[in-house]
Design an enzyme around this catalytic site. Sequence first.
Site, PDB file in Angstrom:
ATOM      1  N   ASP A  45     -29.144   1.500   0.968  1.00  0.00           N
ATOM      2  CA  ASP A  45     -30.345   1.187   1.723  1.00  0.00           C
ATOM      3  C   ASP A  45     -31.255   0.390   0.776  1.00  0.00           C
ATOM      4  OD1 ASP A  45     -32.602   1.501   3.626  1.00  0.00           O
ATOM      5  OD2 ASP A  45     -33.360   2.860   2.093  1.00  0.00           O
ATOM      6  N   THR A  47     -35.176  -0.212   1.130  1.00  0.00           N
ATOM      7  CA  THR A  47     -36.521   0.277   0.877  1.00  0.00           C
ATOM      8  C   THR A  47     -36.514   1.731   0.423  1.00  0.00           C
ATOM      9  OG1 THR A  47     -37.363  -1.222   2.574  1.00  0.00           O
ATOM     10  CG2 THR A  47     -38.831   0.547   1.869  1.00  0.00           C
ATOM     11  N   ASP A 234     -32.561   6.903   1.091  1.00  0.00           N
ATOM     12  CA  ASP A 234     -33.773   7.578   0.621  1.00  0.00           C
ATOM     13  C   ASP A 234     -34.429   8.492   1.641  1.00  0.00           C
ATOM     14  OD1 ASP A 234     -34.766   5.277   2.167  1.00  0.00           O
ATOM     15  OD2 ASP A 234     -36.718   5.953   1.480  1.00  0.00           O
TER      16      ASP A 234
END
Length: 257
Positions: A45, A47, A234
């Site tokens: 991922d 961000t 995250d």
Amino acid sequence: YSCAIKLSTPIAVISAIREAAVHDITIKGCKYLEAFSNADTIVFDKTGTLTNAEPTLEKIVSFGKYSEEEILKIAACLEEHFPHSVANAVVNAANERGIAHGISTTLHGKKAIIGSKHFVVEDEHITVTDEQDELINEKSGACSVLYLAIGDELVGVLCISDPPRADAKDAIAELKSLGIDNIVMLTGDSYKAAKMTAEQLGITEYKYQVLPEDKHKYIEDLKDKGHCVIMVGDGINDTPALAAANVSVAMNDASDI
């Protein structure tokens, strides 16, 4: 003797899990260590994983009667009352559309909307003209964009940057040196923001404006092609993809979930 062989395996696993714990890594079990050793593909991922998820305001573009300062004040006021929603919208302004990615409220009796383009245009039906779109593309560069509308009219945008983590490029290079050639970045962000981050980190394959369910499907497709996949994410948007991967890695400085 066979007993010695049987005993050596759990001792090696326990030792490895303990060593990882010393470095603040929690490993759920031995099969995940084995999956790591067999992995040929790692999917990140963007961000909060490859970046710090600490957005920086780079630019404000004003349309109509509101000044840049007024647009900033209004955005700050909305953030004060709805911090979680705006924080998500800022971090993924392009964006992963299933989780809070904008706010619809009132300001001095007028409807006030702030969030991703999808939220503002498709969900809240605010019109963005071709001229405005062209100016936004010109001014925003590789930034993510937050759209602000008041009274059913687009009044401005805020251009947000989220630079990569300081050690991300070295980590990517080390993964390649360890034999993981297939490194992919998935993001809900815009093409330009994704391209810039990928170039900075030396990632050649990336997909942009990806929804959480698209990430899950991408992981499943890789597995169907015979790849052993590590997924690194995250937060809650990455949960389906993390669950689908052969082994998943959740960042400990991201979402508590």
